[in-house]
Write a protein that holds these residues in place. Structure first.
Motif, mmCIF file in Angstrom:
data_model
loop_
_atom_site.group_PDB
_atom_site.id
_atom_site.type_symbol
_atom_site.label_atom_id
_atom_site.label_comp_id
_atom_site.label_asym_id
_atom_site.label_seq_id
_atom_site.Cartn_x
_atom_site.Cartn_y
_atom_site.Cartn_z
ATOM 1 N N LYS A 143 31.020 27.173 36.546
ATOM 2 C CA LYS A 143 32.205 26.716 37.278
ATOM 3 C C LYS A 143 33.475 27.245 36.630
ATOM 4 O O LYS A 143 34.382 27.736 37.313
ATOM 5 N N ASP A 144 33.532 27.179 35.299
ATOM 6 C CA ASP A 144 34.703 27.688 34.588
ATOM 7 C C ASP A 144 34.797 29.202 34.716
ATOM 8 O O ASP A 144 35.886 29.762 34.888
ATOM 9 N N MET A 145 33.663 29.869 34.648
ATOM 10 C CA MET A 145 33.647 31.330 34.806
ATOM 11 C C MET A 145 34.153 31.736 36.189
ATOM 12 O O MET A 145 34.901 32.718 36.326
ATOM 13 N N SER A 146 33.740 30.993 37.200
ATOM 14 C CA SER A 146 34.178 31.311 38.566
ATOM 15 C C SER A 146 35.690 31.163 38.694
ATOM 16 O O SER A 146 36.348 31.974 39.368
ATOM 17 N N ASN A 147 36.247 30.149 38.045
ATOM 18 C CA ASN A 147 37.706 29.980 38.050
ATOM 19 C C ASN A 147 38.389 31.173 37.389
ATOM 20 O O ASN A 147 39.435 31.644 37.848
ATOM 21 N N ILE A 148 37.772 31.680 36.316
ATOM 22 C CA ILE A 148 38.356 32.819 35.597
ATOM 23 C C ILE A 148 38.255 34.096 36.431
ATOM 24 O O ILE A 148 39.206 34.897 36.492
ATOM 25 N N THR A 149 37.122 34.301 37.097
ATOM 26 C CA THR A 149 37.002 35.488 37.948
ATOM 27 C C THR A 149 37.981 35.424 39.122
ATOM 28 O O THR A 149 38.491 36.460 39.567
ATOM 29 N N ASN A 150 38.272 34.226 39.594
ATOM 30 C CA ASN A 150 39.267 34.075 40.666
ATOM 31 C C ASN A 150 40.654 34.490 40.181
ATOM 32 O O ASN A 150 41.425 35.118 40.919
ATOM 33 N N ILE A 157 42.626 42.335 38.264
ATOM 34 C CA ILE A 157 41.967 42.741 37.027
ATOM 35 C C ILE A 157 40.474 42.881 37.314
ATOM 36 O O ILE A 157 39.863 42.000 37.917
ATOM 37 N N SER A 158 39.885 43.999 36.904
ATOM 38 C CA SER A 158 38.452 44.197 37.100
ATOM 39 C C SER A 158 37.680 43.087 36.399
ATOM 40 O O SER A 158 38.017 42.693 35.275
ATOM 41 N N HIS A 159 36.629 42.586 37.044
ATOM 42 C CA HIS A 159 35.825 41.534 36.445
ATOM 43 C C HIS A 159 35.099 42.015 35.184
ATOM 44 O O HIS A 159 34.637 41.200 34.383
ATOM 45 N N GLU A 160 35.003 43.310 34.997
ATOM 46 C CA GLU A 160 34.443 43.864 33.760
ATOM 47 C C GLU A 160 35.366 43.624 32.570
ATOM 48 O O GLU A 160 34.932 43.720 31.422
ATOM 49 N N ASN A 161 36.627 43.346 32.859
ATOM 50 C CA ASN A 161 37.617 43.175 31.795
ATOM 51 C C ASN A 161 37.905 41.706 31.508
ATOM 52 O O ASN A 161 39.014 41.334 31.117
ATOM 53 N N ILE A 162 36.899 40.873 31.715
ATOM 54 C CA ILE A 162 36.961 39.461 31.332
ATOM 55 C C ILE A 162 36.121 39.294 30.076
ATOM 56 O O ILE A 162 34.979 39.746 30.015
ATOM 57 N N PHE A 163 36.697 38.653 29.037
ATOM 58 C CA PHE A 163 35.990 38.475 27.774
ATOM 59 C C PHE A 163 36.035 37.007 27.365
ATOM 60 O O PHE A 163 37.105 36.392 27.338
ATOM 61 N N LEU A 164 34.864 36.456 27.071
ATOM 62 C CA LEU A 164 34.734 35.051 26.705
ATOM 63 C C LEU A 164 34.199 34.952 25.284
ATOM 64 O O LEU A 164 33.140 35.515 24.978
ATOM 65 N N ILE A 165 34.939 34.259 24.430
ATOM 66 C CA ILE A 165 34.566 34.127 23.022
ATOM 67 C C ILE A 165 34.329 32.655 22.712
ATOM 68 O O ILE A 165 35.221 31.830 22.908
#
Length: 268
Positions: A143-150, A157-165
């Motif tokens: 759910k949190d990831m989907s919010n971030i991709t939105n 921003i390309s979804h490839e350029n999302i980084f989660l640490i």
């Protein structure tokens, strides 16, 4: 006479400074067991590499924030720490941390601790840093990831350029998920035992791959740094004993080094 007194005062000040520096050096040698370990200038409660690794720096600075909140809780006689205050202090620290290691970019919080990295005023990447996954265990993280991709879609921003640490695995493990992915019966406590670090790495890798329906290449976009080592737990230990030393230099970090992640972002 006044000039003589002035110079004598300067000499006394210099000698005092030298003495203090010698004492610090002796303390560092003592706490490291006379090894060639380096006590970081960030905090003498931690032994780190020189220069300090980004993951060491992030862990120490996060721990400091939890330690400050632990002290505030004690000083004000509170029942529990304030998650809101911790979050409010984590956000500016994380922004400063990202901008230090990505000097060609600026960072700002879009919402809910999701940071946008801009280069020449153009959004290039999103980064979210979690202390742990206590509120996002197993499939709940989607759910949190989907919010971030939105957010990424909104900013082009390309979804490839999302980084989660994720700093720590502690508090974020779902026992059913762990057992199912590893196809074995193992408790959350057992898998966090340092002797089972390879098993934990295996689980993290399998867990990361379950998000292929949300992120294009989760293996290169999601990172876990530690096992049971947790900033809040370390902060509690330091509050109880401020002379305690944590040797991060010998710690076996789980993920690809953060420096590699930053080099990837710099190339965007």
């Amino acid at each position: 006479m006044k000039n003589l007194e002035y110079h004598l005062d300067r000499i006394a000040t210099a000698l005092e400074s030298i003495s203090q520096n010698l004492n610090l050096s002796l303390q560092a040698d003592s706490s490291s067991g006379h090894e060639n370990n380096f006590l970081s200038t960030i905090d003498t409660n931690f032994i780190t590499h020189s220069p300090v690794l980004p993951e060491e720096e992030l862990f120490i600075n996060t721990t400091k924030i939890y330690l400050d909140e632990t002290k505030r809780k004690f000083d004000e006689g509170l029942q529990r720490k304030s998650a809101v205050k911790v979050s409010q202090n984590l956000i500016p620290m994380q922004i400063k941390f990202l901008e230090k290691h990505l000097p060609n970019m600026t960072a700002y919080e879009h919402s809910n601790a999701v940071f946008v990295l801009n280069q020449d005023q153009m959004p290039k990447a999103l980064i979210r840093i979690y202390t742990d996954l206590g509120f996002h265990r197993a499939d709940h993280w989607k759910k949190d990831m989907s919010n971030i991709t939105n957010i990424a879609t909104e900013l082009n921003i390309s979804h490839e350029n999302i980084f989660l640490i994720v700093i720590s695995n502690l508090n974020g493990l779902d026992n059913n998920s762990v057992c199912a992915l590893l196809d074995t019966k193992i408790s959350n406590k057992e898998i966090l035992d340092p002797v089972n670090i390879d098993k934990l790495k295996e689980y993290n890798n399998l867990y990361i791959q379950t998000f292929r329906d949300i992120l294009p290449n989760p293996k290169k976009q999601i990172y876990f740094l530690t096992g049971r080592l947790h900033p809040n737990v370390v902060a509690e230990d330091l509050f109880s004993n401020n002379n305690q030393i944590f040797n991060l230099k010998k710690y076996m970090w789980i993920s690809t080094p953060l420096r590699d992640i930053f080099n990837t972002v710099k190339r965007l």
